[in-house]
Design a protein around this motif. Structure first.
Motif, PDB file in Angstrom:
ATOM      1  N   PRO A  53      44.309  38.120  51.460  1.00  0.00           N
ATOM      2  CA  PRO A  53      44.515  39.147  50.439  1.00  0.00           C
ATOM      3  C   PRO A  53      43.373  39.136  49.422  1.00  0.00           C
ATOM      4  O   PRO A  53      42.858  38.077  49.074  1.00  0.00           O
ATOM      5  CB  PRO A  53      45.825  38.738  49.756  1.00  0.00           C
ATOM      6  CG  PRO A  53      46.399  37.631  50.570  1.00  0.00           C
ATOM      7  CD  PRO A  53      45.323  37.088  51.442  1.00  0.00           C
ATOM      8  N   VAL A  54      42.974  40.319  48.995  1.00  0.00           N
ATOM      9  CA  VAL A  54      41.994  40.445  47.919  1.00  0.00           C
ATOM     10  C   VAL A  54      42.772  40.366  46.618  1.00  0.00           C
ATOM     11  O   VAL A  54      43.781  41.050  46.446  1.00  0.00           O
ATOM     12  CB  VAL A  54      41.234  41.790  48.019  1.00  0.00           C
ATOM     13  CG1 VAL A  54      40.311  41.982  46.840  1.00  0.00           C
ATOM     14  CG2 VAL A  54      40.465  41.861  49.326  1.00  0.00           C
ATOM     15  N   LYS A  55      42.331  39.501  45.716  1.00  0.00           N
ATOM     16  CA  LYS A  55      43.041  39.332  44.448  1.00  0.00           C
ATOM     17  C   LYS A  55      43.087  40.647  43.688  1.00  0.00           C
ATOM     18  O   LYS A  55      42.083  41.350  43.582  1.00  0.00           O
ATOM     19  CB  LYS A  55      42.375  38.263  43.581  1.00  0.00           C
ATOM     20  CG  LYS A  55      42.532  36.876  44.129  1.00  0.00           C
ATOM     21  CD  LYS A  55      41.938  35.862  43.180  1.00  0.00           C
ATOM     22  CE  LYS A  55      42.091  34.464  43.737  1.00  0.00           C
ATOM     23  NZ  LYS A  55      41.544  33.449  42.842  1.00  0.00           N
ATOM     24  N   LYS A  56      44.259  40.929  43.166  1.00  0.00           N
ATOM     25  CA  LYS A  56      44.424  42.149  42.379  1.00  0.00           C
ATOM     26  C   LYS A  56      43.839  41.921  40.993  1.00  0.00           C
ATOM     27  O   LYS A  56      44.103  40.910  40.354  1.00  0.00           O
ATOM     28  CB  LYS A  56      45.908  42.508  42.257  1.00  0.00           C
ATOM     29  CG  LYS A  56      46.534  42.830  43.577  1.00  0.00           C
ATOM     30  CD  LYS A  56      48.014  43.085  43.424  1.00  0.00           C
ATOM     31  CE  LYS A  56      48.668  43.228  44.777  1.00  0.00           C
ATOM     32  NZ  LYS A  56      50.100  43.374  44.704  1.00  0.00           N
ATOM     33  N   GLU A  57      43.043  42.866  40.561  1.00  0.00           N
ATOM     34  CA  GLU A  57      42.423  42.753  39.254  1.00  0.00           C
ATOM     35  C   GLU A  57      43.278  43.467  38.229  1.00  0.00           C
ATOM     36  O   GLU A  57      43.653  44.621  38.418  1.00  0.00           O
ATOM     37  CB  GLU A  57      41.020  43.358  39.291  1.00  0.00           C
ATOM     38  CG  GLU A  57      40.202  42.994  38.083  1.00  0.00           C
ATOM     39  CD  GLU A  57      38.757  43.388  38.266  1.00  0.00           C
ATOM     40  OE1 GLU A  57      38.290  44.207  37.453  1.00  0.00           O
ATOM     41  OE2 GLU A  57      38.125  42.910  39.205  1.00  0.00           O
ATOM     42  N   SER A  58      43.582  42.772  37.166  1.00  0.00           N
ATOM     43  CA  SER A  58      44.381  43.349  36.094  1.00  0.00           C
ATOM     44  C   SER A  58      43.600  44.481  35.427  1.00  0.00           C
ATOM     45  O   SER A  58      42.426  44.314  35.085  1.00  0.00           O
ATOM     46  CB  SER A  58      44.702  42.273  35.056  1.00  0.00           C
ATOM     47  OG  SER A  58      45.074  42.845  33.841  1.00  0.00           O
ATOM     48  N   PRO A  59      44.234  45.648  35.226  1.00  0.00           N
ATOM     49  CA  PRO A  59      43.528  46.737  34.530  1.00  0.00           C
ATOM     50  C   PRO A  59      43.105  46.323  33.119  1.00  0.00           C
ATOM     51  O   PRO A  59      42.074  46.729  32.626  1.00  0.00           O
ATOM     52  CB  PRO A  59      44.557  47.865  34.463  1.00  0.00           C
ATOM     53  CG  PRO A  59      45.687  47.466  35.331  1.00  0.00           C
ATOM     54  CD  PRO A  59      45.558  46.006  35.626  1.00  0.00           C
ATOM     55  N   PHE A  60      43.898  45.468  32.495  1.00  0.00           N
ATOM     56  CA  PHE A  60      43.568  44.991  31.150  1.00  0.00           C
ATOM     57  C   PHE A  60      42.306  44.138  31.200  1.00  0.00           C
ATOM     58  O   PHE A  60      41.397  44.294  30.394  1.00  0.00           O
ATOM     59  CB  PHE A  60      44.739  44.186  30.580  1.00  0.00           C
ATOM     60  CG  PHE A  60      44.524  43.746  29.166  1.00  0.00           C
ATOM     61  CD1 PHE A  60      44.634  44.653  28.127  1.00  0.00           C
ATOM     62  CD2 PHE A  60      44.219  42.439  28.869  1.00  0.00           C
ATOM     63  CE1 PHE A  60      44.431  44.259  26.821  1.00  0.00           C
ATOM     64  CE2 PHE A  60      44.024  42.024  27.575  1.00  0.00           C
ATOM     65  CZ  PHE A  60      44.131  42.944  26.540  1.00  0.00           C
ATOM     66  N   ARG A  61      42.230  43.242  32.170  1.00  0.00           N
ATOM     67  CA  ARG A  61      41.047  42.386  32.307  1.00  0.00           C
ATOM     68  C   ARG A  61      39.817  43.239  32.631  1.00  0.00           C
ATOM     69  O   ARG A  61      38.740  43.024  32.096  1.00  0.00           O
ATOM     70  CB  ARG A  61      41.276  41.345  33.387  1.00  0.00           C
ATOM     71  CG  ARG A  61      40.106  40.393  33.568  1.00  0.00           C
ATOM     72  CD  ARG A  61      40.423  39.238  34.464  1.00  0.00           C
ATOM     73  NE  ARG A  61      41.515  38.413  34.036  1.00  0.00           N
ATOM     74  CZ  ARG A  61      41.440  37.471  33.094  1.00  0.00           C
ATOM     75  NH1 ARG A  61      40.308  37.254  32.488  1.00  0.00           N
ATOM     76  NH2 ARG A  61      42.486  36.759  32.764  1.00  0.00           N
ATOM     77  N   LYS A  62      39.986  44.228  33.497  1.00  0.00           N
ATOM     78  CA  LYS A  62      38.870  45.091  33.885  1.00  0.00           C
ATOM     79  C   LYS A  62      38.346  45.874  32.679  1.00  0.00           C
ATOM     80  O   LYS A  62      37.152  46.146  32.569  1.00  0.00           O
ATOM     81  CB  LYS A  62      39.318  46.038  34.990  1.00  0.00           C
ATOM     82  CG  LYS A  62      38.198  46.786  35.630  1.00  0.00           C
ATOM     83  CD  LYS A  62      38.677  47.584  36.812  1.00  0.00           C
ATOM     84  CE  LYS A  62      37.504  48.211  37.515  1.00  0.00           C
ATOM     85  NZ  LYS A  62      37.892  48.882  38.735  1.00  0.00           N
TER      86      LYS A  62
END
Length: 88
Positions: free
Chosen positions: A48-57
């Protein structure tokens, strides 16, 4: 290590594999999530590709040191004491 049998099924001009619900739940995967694949020693390995938090992005590339370099004082706004039903 869990093992099981999967079946290839036709999907358009390609073939697909259905991943069992238990595995999807274990890895918190859902529709449209991304996986990487590799071939290692005659095995297909999916990760799985780690999901990036929209807040972190939203703060990608933010340089905290540069932000405070010219003004070392706190840059927060002080709104004084609560005026409504704020819970602090």
């Amino acid at each position: 290590m869990e093992k099981g049998m999967l079946t290839l099924s036709k999907w358009g001009n390609s073939l697909s594999v259905r991943i069992p619900k238990k595995i999807l739940e274990t890895f918190q995967l859902s529709n449209q999530d991304k996986l990487t694949y590799s071939v290692e020693k005659d095995q297909i390995v999916l990760k799985p590709v780690k999901k990036e938090s929209p807040f972190r992005k939203m703060f990608d590339g933010f340089d905290t040191k540069a932000y405070f370099a010219d003004e070392p004082t706190n840059k927060e706004d002080d709104w004084q004491s609560p005026q409504g039903k704020e819970d602090f």
